[in-house]
Design an enzyme around this catalytic site. Structure first.
Site, PDB file in Angstrom:
ATOM      1  N   SER A 148       0.853  -1.180   0.000  1.00 25.52           N
ATOM      2  CA  SER A 148       0.000   0.000   0.000  1.00 25.52           C
ATOM      3  C   SER A 148       0.891   1.232   0.000  1.00 25.52           C
ATOM      4  O   SER A 148       2.022   1.185   0.500  1.00 25.52           O
ATOM      5  CB  SER A 148      -0.878   0.011   1.253  1.00 25.52           C
ATOM      6  OG  SER A 148      -1.489   1.282   1.443  1.00 25.52           O
ATOM      7  N   TYR A 161      -1.625  -0.341  10.513  1.00 23.95           N
ATOM      8  CA  TYR A 161      -1.685  -0.830   9.134  1.00 23.95           C
ATOM      9  C   TYR A 161      -0.450  -0.385   8.361  1.00 23.95           C
ATOM     10  O   TYR A 161       0.207  -1.193   7.690  1.00 23.95           O
ATOM     11  CB  TYR A 161      -2.950  -0.299   8.461  1.00 23.95           C
ATOM     12  CG  TYR A 161      -3.086  -0.666   7.003  1.00 23.95           C
ATOM     13  CD1 TYR A 161      -3.517  -1.936   6.615  1.00 23.95           C
ATOM     14  CD2 TYR A 161      -2.786   0.262   6.008  1.00 23.95           C
ATOM     15  CE1 TYR A 161      -3.655  -2.270   5.268  1.00 23.95           C
ATOM     16  CE2 TYR A 161      -2.918  -0.061   4.668  1.00 23.95           C
ATOM     17  CZ  TYR A 161      -3.351  -1.327   4.306  1.00 23.95           C
ATOM     18  OH  TYR A 161      -3.475  -1.651   2.966  1.00 23.95           O
TER      19      TYR A 161
END
Length: 264
Positions: A148, A161
């Site tokens: 990501s 995350y």
């Protein structure tokens, strides 16, 4: 460059997060390019059955395995199950991830552990099983990890995350370096904001999104869209194929917003 319709004819793939979104899009692309052996892994057996039926209709020997990625032994068993089914595994895609929210100050120990167990530890042991198998087979093979843009930083509410994806970024390079001489390649794609079923759930659950949120979000983007799984899938398939040559250890930003840029 090899024929796009057949360059994955010898590929036997394991794809986590394969029942929907990015994982399923990559599996579809592999099958479109000749792959006939695909094991999908995920949590939802109903979605998995639909995905398998779709790939089987395209001519693939596709199978779904329900896996809790927080179970380390289940990760190792997944590679063994694929080898048992297909005789070998040549390609691994780590596309599954947990995307829950948490800031530095409100993240619990439980959420931190769940995030790292799913997003970093699971890929670690999946790659361990894959690399061990490829070494027994004499080397070769390719891994693509889906990361990501948050690996660069991420919003305040994505602290654990972002940390987990940063860990997987470092691990991608470490694996690439460690097994170069086994001809095992390991690369990663770092997508930005993506249009996936999971993102729709996330936007509604955590950000109060209502119907039409996607259209409104896309209208504000430089290229008028969010990242699309089917577009990213072509890049993943290339990285997994022999056409990628010696490419390994690459972290590829896949976004319309540029990391490190600032308003003019």
């Amino acid at each position: 460059m090899s024929d796009l319709n057949t360059r994955h004819k010898d590929t036997a793939a394991v794809v986590t997060g394969g029942a929907q979104g990015v994982g399923l899009a990559i599996a579809r692309q592999l099958v479109a390019e000749g792959c006939r052996k695909v094991m999908l892994a995920g949590r939802d057996a109903e979605k998995g059955a639909r995905a398998v039926a779709e790939l089987a209709a395209l001519g693939a020997d596709a199978v779904f395995t329900a896996v809790d990625l927080q179970d380390t032994q289940a990760c190792l068993d997944l590679i063994d199950a694929a080898v048992g089914r297909f005789g070998t595994v040549t390609v691994l895609v780590n596309a599954a991830a947990l995307g829950a929210r948490g800031t530095l100050t409100d993240t619990s120990v439980e959420l931190w552990d769940q995030m790292f167990d799913t997003n970093a530890r699971a890929p670690f042991f999946l790659m361990q099983g894959f690399v061990r198998h490829r070494q027994v087979q004499g080397g070769g093979g390719s891994i693509v990890n889906i990361l990501s843009q948050c690996a660069h930083c991420g919003q305040s509410y994505l602290a654990p995350y972002s940390a987990s994806k940063g860990a997987l970024a470092a691990l991608t390079k470490n694996v690439a370096n460690a097994y170069r001489f086994d001809r095992i390649r390991c690369n990663a794609i770092l997508p930005g904001w993506m249009d996936t079923p999971g993102e729709d759930i996330t936007q509604r659950k955590y950000h109060g999104a209502t119907d039409g949120w996607l259209e409104r979000a896309e209208a504000a983007q430089p290229m008028g869209q969010l990242c699309k799984p089917h577009q990213l899938a072509g890049l993943a398939s290339y990285l997994l194929s022999p056409d990628a040559g010696v490419m390994t250890g690459a972290l590829i930003d896949y976004d319309q917003n540029i990391a490190g840029s600032y308003p003019e």
